[in-house]
Design an enzyme around this catalytic site. Sequence first.
Site, PDB file in Angstrom:
ATOM      1  N   LYS A 172       0.885  -1.188   0.000  1.00 27.58           N
ATOM      2  CA  LYS A 172       0.000   0.000   0.000  1.00 27.58           C
ATOM      3  C   LYS A 172       0.915   1.228   0.000  1.00 27.58           C
ATOM      4  O   LYS A 172       1.484   1.594   1.024  1.00 27.58           O
ATOM      5  CB  LYS A 172      -0.869  -0.022   1.261  1.00 27.58           C
ATOM      6  CG  LYS A 172      -2.197   0.726   1.144  1.00 27.58           C
ATOM      7  CD  LYS A 172      -2.105   2.195   0.875  1.00 27.58           C
ATOM      8  CE  LYS A 172      -1.937   3.022   2.129  1.00 27.58           C
ATOM      9  NZ  LYS A 172      -1.817   4.480   1.804  1.00 27.58           N
ATOM     10  N   GLU A 202       9.430   1.324  11.110  1.00 32.35           N
ATOM     11  CA  GLU A 202      10.471   2.329  10.849  1.00 32.35           C
ATOM     12  C   GLU A 202       9.778   3.670  10.947  1.00 32.35           C
ATOM     13  O   GLU A 202       9.012   4.040  10.072  1.00 32.35           O
ATOM     14  CB  GLU A 202      11.015   2.175   9.422  1.00 32.35           C
ATOM     15  CG  GLU A 202      11.533   0.805   9.088  1.00 32.35           C
ATOM     16  CD  GLU A 202      12.992   0.650   9.438  1.00 32.35           C
ATOM     17  OE1 GLU A 202      13.547   1.574  10.076  1.00 32.35           O
ATOM     18  OE2 GLU A 202      13.554  -0.386   9.092  1.00 32.35           O
ATOM     19  N   CYS A 245      13.379  10.862   7.145  1.00 28.51           N
ATOM     20  CA  CYS A 245      13.139  10.398   8.516  1.00 28.51           C
ATOM     21  C   CYS A 245      14.361  10.619   9.389  1.00 28.51           C
ATOM     22  O   CYS A 245      14.235  10.948  10.556  1.00 28.51           O
ATOM     23  CB  CYS A 245      12.741   8.942   8.504  1.00 28.51           C
ATOM     24  SG  CYS A 245      13.815   7.956   7.477  1.00 28.51           S
ATOM     25  N   GLU A 298       9.303  16.101  15.522  1.00 30.46           N
ATOM     26  CA  GLU A 298       9.717  15.953  14.135  1.00 30.46           C
ATOM     27  C   GLU A 298       8.936  16.944  13.279  1.00 30.46           C
ATOM     28  O   GLU A 298       7.709  16.980  13.337  1.00 30.46           O
ATOM     29  CB  GLU A 298       9.447  14.524  13.654  1.00 30.46           C
ATOM     30  CG  GLU A 298       9.914  14.293  12.240  1.00 30.46           C
ATOM     31  CD  GLU A 298       9.614  12.885  11.755  1.00 30.46           C
ATOM     32  OE1 GLU A 298       8.461  12.448  11.853  1.00 30.46           O
ATOM     33  OE2 GLU A 298      10.557  12.226  11.273  1.00 30.46           O
TER      34      GLU A 298
END
Length: 499
Positions: A178, A254, A289, A402
């Site tokens: 996906k 992750e 990331c 973040e």
Amino acid sequence: MTLTFPTEAFINGRYVAAADGRTYECVTPRDGSVLASVTRGDTADISRAVAAARRAFDAGDWAYADPAQRGRVLIRMSELLFEHAERLAQIESRDTGHPISDARNVDVPGAARCFAWYGQAVDKVYGEIAPTAGDALALIGREPLGVVGAVVPWNYPLIITAWKLAPALAAGNSVVLKPAEQSPLSALALAELAAEAGIPDGVLNVVPGFGEEAGQALGRHPDVDKVAFTGSVEVGRLFQRYAGESNGKQVSLELGGKSPQVVLADAADLQAVAEAIGWGIFYNAGQTCHAGSRVVVHEAVADELRERLRSVAAGFVPADPAAEDTILGALISAEHLESVRGHVRRARDDGAAIVYGEWTGDGHVDPTAQVAPVAPVAGGAYMGPIVLDSSDDPARAIVQDEVFGPVLTIQTARDVDHALQLANDTRYGLAAAVWTRDVSTAGRLARRLRAGTVWVNTFDASSVATPFGGMRDSGHGRDRSLHALDAYTQLKTTWISLT
Ligand code: NAP
Ligand code: MG
């Protein structure tokens, strides 16, 4: 170049519309225009894809093939990616806003090399024989898990897809992927190349759609053995919940990061360090990331580094991703741009000091800002670099959260221990870097930094041969390297009586 690309789901070896016929509009952040109407997969489509994947797995043509044969197919896939490199790069750049040169030089070859690496590796992995008494032969082997779901984000669609698919397929699993709703096009194009390379029908399926629909359906499907997820902390936790509420499937995560760049007083060449820090945060507009979004610098060199970072930041000028010399393209979407601006506005309101950048989003340009708000292509999602100093408050949201945009914070440290403490002082643990000439200090910090990867005197050096993933809230999965094969296999003990 006129670009053609598939827009339907790829299930059981062919492109198909959603069961209910629905589509959604896939937009390019370059100018906000619609690129394509893409299949909006939902529960029924995920069910079809999982059923096809299970049938293909049980048929065994892939799962029980000679590993060398699976390897040849993956190597062929890699060659096909290289043959279609320009088309794939154009697709990736338009879908995500990545500069075309990055798509050509990093995204496509990075993905292609990953398929080749696992293709070359998979027939060189041996099992074990356990040390038992002489009346038994106990074999320890690895078997594929079965049906693997892969759910990926929009920041590096091709590369992260390759990191999941290559080891999962090499190990003999069937996969249902996906892609992120913002960036489904390269994965859909990849499916066709996989089939051409010889991946049997049903072994690789791609179902685009929304997270709450197709993503959740995959996470909750009772016949999926594992979900390999890359994305946000929040959605990662949802996948753990989906697993617990369905069949207890394995989930690897992750997740996000807030990676520190620790610069000590004896760092070798502050200009080179500043440039590496600039690339580490402004590459892909900070939508990485492991982006090095926090500088922790010894106070003895803080002023000089701050000045150098100011001029490095000025070199990252947002520009049209389709232009050959662009190094800072568009952010993924107008919504994401607004979210990044929100972080910056809040930092300003919280009292963070501006080192470089525009204040955007409310029409107000700070008098100390060196650049004006930008819009290189009308309708696009662009933003220039922002550098903030937050030495006075390590708990400030801009230091802790973040941002996933071109926003860098600086914090000064009194000494090495203070630097280590600041570096470890977030909930994340994906990556970190140390800049020092002292090998003992480097080694000591590398040990004590809580991160899945620690770079010494470099940033973002990587290879498919090294594991990549996080600690703490950054998750616990590892992509890349031979260890990733372990993540897509399970151990089997076969005990043979010799009496
Ligand atoms: P995200 O919102 O978590 O989405 C990731 C994937 O999950 C997408 O395919 C998304 O589908 C799907 N999803 C969203 N909501 C869902 C739900 N309720 N149920 C099931 N699936 C759902 O993350 P993102 O915004 O795309 O990506 C940015 C994040 O990824 C950042 O936090 C970044 O740090 C992280 N990241 C981590 C790594 C790493 O290796 N550690 C690498 C890259 C990115 P939709 O697209 O439809 O929302
Ligand atoms: Mg898009």
